[in-house]
Enzyme design. Structure first.
Site, mmCIF file in Angstrom:
data_model
loop_
_atom_site.group_PDB
_atom_site.id
_atom_site.type_symbol
_atom_site.label_atom_id
_atom_site.label_comp_id
_atom_site.label_asym_id
_atom_site.label_seq_id
_atom_site.Cartn_x
_atom_site.Cartn_y
_atom_site.Cartn_z
ATOM 1 N N ARG A 141 5.190 -12.983 9.582
ATOM 2 C CA ARG A 141 5.806 -11.659 9.374
ATOM 3 C C ARG A 141 7.173 -11.632 10.032
ATOM 4 O O ARG A 141 7.408 -12.344 11.003
ATOM 5 C CB ARG A 141 4.974 -10.581 10.071
ATOM 6 C CG ARG A 141 3.787 -10.128 9.330
ATOM 7 C CD ARG A 141 2.996 -9.199 10.228
ATOM 8 N NE ARG A 141 3.457 -7.829 10.105
ATOM 9 C CZ ARG A 141 2.945 -6.967 9.234
ATOM 10 N NH1 ARG A 141 2.005 -7.334 8.407
ATOM 11 N NH2 ARG A 141 3.381 -5.727 9.182
ATOM 12 N N GLU A 151 0.868 -1.177 0.000
ATOM 13 C CA GLU A 151 0.000 0.000 0.000
ATOM 14 C C GLU A 151 0.904 1.226 0.000
ATOM 15 O O GLU A 151 1.809 1.323 0.847
ATOM 16 C CB GLU A 151 -0.897 -0.007 1.251
ATOM 17 C CG GLU A 151 -1.910 1.118 1.169
ATOM 18 C CD GLU A 151 -2.834 1.221 2.355
ATOM 19 O OE1 GLU A 151 -2.810 0.351 3.243
ATOM 20 O OE2 GLU A 151 -3.586 2.220 2.382
ATOM 21 N N LYS A 205 4.204 0.267 9.164
ATOM 22 C CA LYS A 205 4.303 1.605 8.578
ATOM 23 C C LYS A 205 3.650 2.660 9.460
ATOM 24 O O LYS A 205 4.135 3.776 9.566
ATOM 25 C CB LYS A 205 3.649 1.603 7.189
ATOM 26 C CG LYS A 205 4.573 1.082 6.126
ATOM 27 C CD LYS A 205 3.921 1.119 4.783
ATOM 28 C CE LYS A 205 3.055 -0.080 4.618
ATOM 29 N NZ LYS A 205 2.315 -0.156 3.377
HETATM 30 P P1 ATP Z 1 2.501 -2.377 7.624
HETATM 31 O O1 ATP Z 1 1.860 -2.855 8.871
HETATM 32 O O2 ATP Z 1 3.960 -2.187 7.757
HETATM 33 O O3 ATP Z 1 1.825 -1.239 6.996
HETATM 34 P P2 ATP Z 1 1.254 -3.948 5.692
HETATM 35 O O4 ATP Z 1 1.084 -5.415 5.647
HETATM 36 O O5 ATP Z 1 0.029 -3.167 5.943
HETATM 37 O O6 ATP Z 1 2.401 -3.627 6.687
HETATM 38 P P3 ATP Z 1 1.554 -3.584 2.927
HETATM 39 O O7 ATP Z 1 2.100 -2.439 2.193
HETATM 40 O O8 ATP Z 1 0.118 -3.868 2.802
HETATM 41 O O9 ATP Z 1 1.925 -3.369 4.418
HETATM 42 O O10 ATP Z 1 2.396 -4.901 2.670
HETATM 43 C C1 ATP Z 1 2.737 -5.405 1.428
HETATM 44 C C2 ATP Z 1 3.124 -6.847 1.579
HETATM 45 O O11 ATP Z 1 4.237 -6.979 2.463
HETATM 46 C C3 ATP Z 1 2.010 -7.688 2.161
HETATM 47 O O12 ATP Z 1 1.872 -8.852 1.370
HETATM 48 C C4 ATP Z 1 2.467 -8.011 3.542
HETATM 49 O O13 ATP Z 1 2.031 -9.292 3.918
HETATM 50 C C5 ATP Z 1 3.982 -7.961 3.437
HETATM 51 N N1 ATP Z 1 4.561 -7.571 4.703
HETATM 52 C C6 ATP Z 1 4.362 -6.435 5.395
HETATM 53 N N2 ATP Z 1 5.026 -6.431 6.548
HETATM 54 C C7 ATP Z 1 5.713 -7.598 6.599
HETATM 55 C C8 ATP Z 1 6.600 -8.200 7.548
HETATM 56 N N3 ATP Z 1 6.923 -7.588 8.681
HETATM 57 N N4 ATP Z 1 7.124 -9.397 7.242
HETATM 58 C C9 ATP Z 1 6.810 -10.015 6.101
HETATM 59 N N5 ATP Z 1 5.982 -9.522 5.176
HETATM 60 C C10 ATP Z 1 5.424 -8.333 5.409
HETATM 61 MG MG MG Z 2 -1.619 -3.426 4.400
#
Ligand code: ATP
Ligand code: MG
Length: 551
Positions: free
Chosen positions: A260, A34, A270
């Site tokens: 994760r 995102e 984020k």
């Molecule tokens: P955040 O909580 O940091 O915003 P998010 O999952 O909302 O993380 P996205 O931008 O939606 O962030 O993530 C893109 C991809 O990265 C998703 O498929 C998510 O599963 C993966 N991802 C995000 N954080 C991690 C992590 N700590 N370890 C492994 N994969 C991750």
């Molecule tokens: Mg997300």
């Protein structure tokens, strides 16, 4: 097919089986960030997984921006995310894609669900929806609007799209089961009103699909074969499949979850990282103390070190807290191979060589790298006034302290043995100068009957350039701030230390070099932004030479 690949995790086995069954199908994965912030090292784990699968199976990996939540999404983040993935060395399939480019299609799929009586327009308030949904222990209750007829639903949905409603007043929900054990299946919201302009579609839409509705459809539209996400989406899987099944589509992408990444002494979310930026705890998303890819890049991490780290942690379904020293080991190990060696004095103290004339300026040629002669040589100069590090001198020698003390000897790296005879202190008792002699016959050799064990680094004044050094510690002082509600209470206030010292002049002739090892100190990289701001060459410490215990 993947036998030779070192890091075969359970997902590889699943894909091997899939390929055996579906010979013609090309593997297609996606990385769906995102654009509401910068990527962090957790994302790197997902990037490596998705892009490596595509590479190993001769498939494709799409980069799709999951941009259905316009409030915090920005073009700037799209640009930075692309830059980070390219820097990691990965190429996505064709052009980058956006969930927002499917808004029209997703809207049509929503109408299809309405027509099949699998969706309805609800006018409960947001708090009522929450209340009606129930809890793990308490089943949900049907909304009074649940049995609206198709025609009415279609009319209201159109009015939603045309901007008749305020945010939160109305929404489209899937009609599934308010009694389901999986709370996500209790009539989840598919579309909500957000009278906000979108960074790509501007004011064209005032309704936006939810993550759950857009994600499965985007995967399906892009013919993704394997949709890999982190474990927190496990409960959403049932909904993902439900939506696609109710729309009668073929080739539903297979979903698999992995844990994760959680890393010691930092947060990987984020939202939390944004807070740290907003509160000005760091200077920005790319501050070298941040666990963001851009922060690590600015800190001096290499793409290879991050990839090696991701390979070492592997992919599993268990949640672990990964030790920070593993990441640090990976970068230290990589830099050891590529960084040229120089000397820098970070906490300088002056030495005057009393048995040397003022105009002595002796050239010494040294290797840039101890193992790789191909990396060439550079010049250092030995002269009357030199700097050594404050920590390399103690007035009195002790059993434990074997470096320079009064009336003892030490070897200067690449040069001579010196002996300290006298010191000069200022009015507060601080040592200002050390007077030494040097032994002419000891250039890179020890005379017989004299054992000098310690070697210290130094720079001659004539051959020095002033420099700033930024030394770092973790931003958090506890191992797992992720689990703390008030994580900001655990910020390490000493996460940056700034020192003024000296580097060798010849380093400036090697501007093309990127990574430096300052002998006995650590690996360093030039910080371009800070150099410009300070009008003085400024280095970031990437990592110390030896493993450090921070707290
Ligand atoms: P955040 O909580 O940091 O915003 P998010 O999952 O909302 O993380 P996205 O931008 O939606 O962030 O993530 C893109 C991809 O990265 C998703 O498929 C998510 O599963 C993966 N991802 C995000 N954080 C991690 C992590 N700590 N370890 C492994 N994969 C991750
Ligand atoms: Mg997300």
């Amino acid at each position: 097919m993947t036998k030779n690949f070192k890091n075969r995790n359970f997902i590889f086995k699943i894909i091997d089986n899939y390929i055996q069954k579906n010979k013609k199908n090309q593997i297609r994965t996606r990385f769906p960030p995102e654009p509401n912030g910068f990527l962090h090292i957790g994302h790197a784990k997902s990037i490596c997984l998705n892009f490596n699968i595509a590479k190993i199976y001769h498939g494709k990996c799409n980069l799709r921006f999951d941009d259905t939540n316009p409030k915090h999404e920005k073009k700037k983040f799209v640009k930075e995310i692309k830059k980070d993935i390219q820097w990691m060395g990965y190429k996505w399939n064709k052009k980058s894609l956006y969930a927002s480019q499917y808004f029209e299609k997703i809207y049509k799929y929503a109408k299809k669900l309405i027509k099949k009586k699998f969706a309805y327009v609800d006018q409960l308030s947001q708090s009522e929806i929450k209340k009606y949904r129930g809890t793990l222990k308490k089943k949900g209750i049907n909304s009074p609007y649940r049995n609206r007829v198709i025609k009415e639903n279609l009319k209201l949905f159109k009015e939603m799209k045309n901007g008749k409603f305020k945010d939160g007043e109305i929404c489209l929900r899937a009609k599934i089961n308010m009694q389901s054990n999986n709370i996500i299946m209790r009539d989840p919201v598919l579309y909500r009103v957000k009278n906000i302009s979108h960074y790509r579609t501007k004011n064209k839409w005032c309704i936006y699909p939810t993550y759950d509705f857009s994600h499965c459809l985007s995967d399906f539209i892009e013919k993704i074969t394997h949709s890999l996400c982190s474990l927190e989406f496990l409960d959403n899987k049932e909904l993902y499949t439900w939506i696609l099944q109710k729309l009668d589509v073929k080739n539903i992408p297979q979903q698999y979850e992995f844990s994760r990444l959680n890393l010691e002494y930092t947060v990987l979310s984020k939202r939390k990282l944004k807070k740290i930026v907003k509160e000005k705890i760091v200077t920005g998303w790319d501050d070298p103390r941040m666990p963001t890819i851009s922060g690590l890049r600015r800190r001096g991490y290499t793409p290879q070190s991050i990839k090696n780290f991701c390979q070492k942690i592997g992919i599993s379904k268990k949640n672990h807290l990964i030790e920070l020293k593993l990441l640090e080991y990976c970068v230290r190990n990589d830099l050891n191979k590529i960084a040229n060696r120089f000397m820098a004095v970070i906490n300088p103290i002056k030495i005057i060589i009393i048995n040397m004339s003022e105009n002595h300026n002796e050239k010494i040629i040294v290797n840039n790298h101890p193992f790789f002669p191909k990396k060439g040589k550079h010049k250092i100069y030995f002269s009357k006034v030199i700097y050594i590090d404050k920590s390399d001198f103690k007035e009195k020698r002790t059993n434990k302290y074997k470096r320079l003390s009064l009336n003892t000897e030490v070897r200067l790296r690449h040069a001579y043995i010196i002996k300290a005879l006298k010191i000069e202190k200022n009015s507060t008792g601080e040592i200002k100068k050390i007077f030494c002699t040097y032994d002419k016959n000891t250039l890179n050799k020890n005379p017989k009957n004299r054992k000098v064990n310690s070697v210290i680094h130094w720079i001659s004044k004539k051959n020095s350039i002033p420099a700033k050094f930024r030394l770092f510690q973790p931003i958090f002082k506890i191992k797992n701030p992720n689990y703390e509600k008030k994580y900001l209470n655990y910020i390490n206030k000493n996460s940056i230390q700034i020192k003024n010292g000296f580097i060798e002049k010849d380093l400036m002739n090697k501007k093309k070099l990127k990574f430096f090892q300052f002998e006995r100190e650590g690996y360093f990289i030039i910080d371009k932004k800070e150099t410009l701001k300070n009008k003085k060459i400024t280095f970031n410490e990437t990592i110390s030479l030896k493993e450090k215990k921070y707290f």
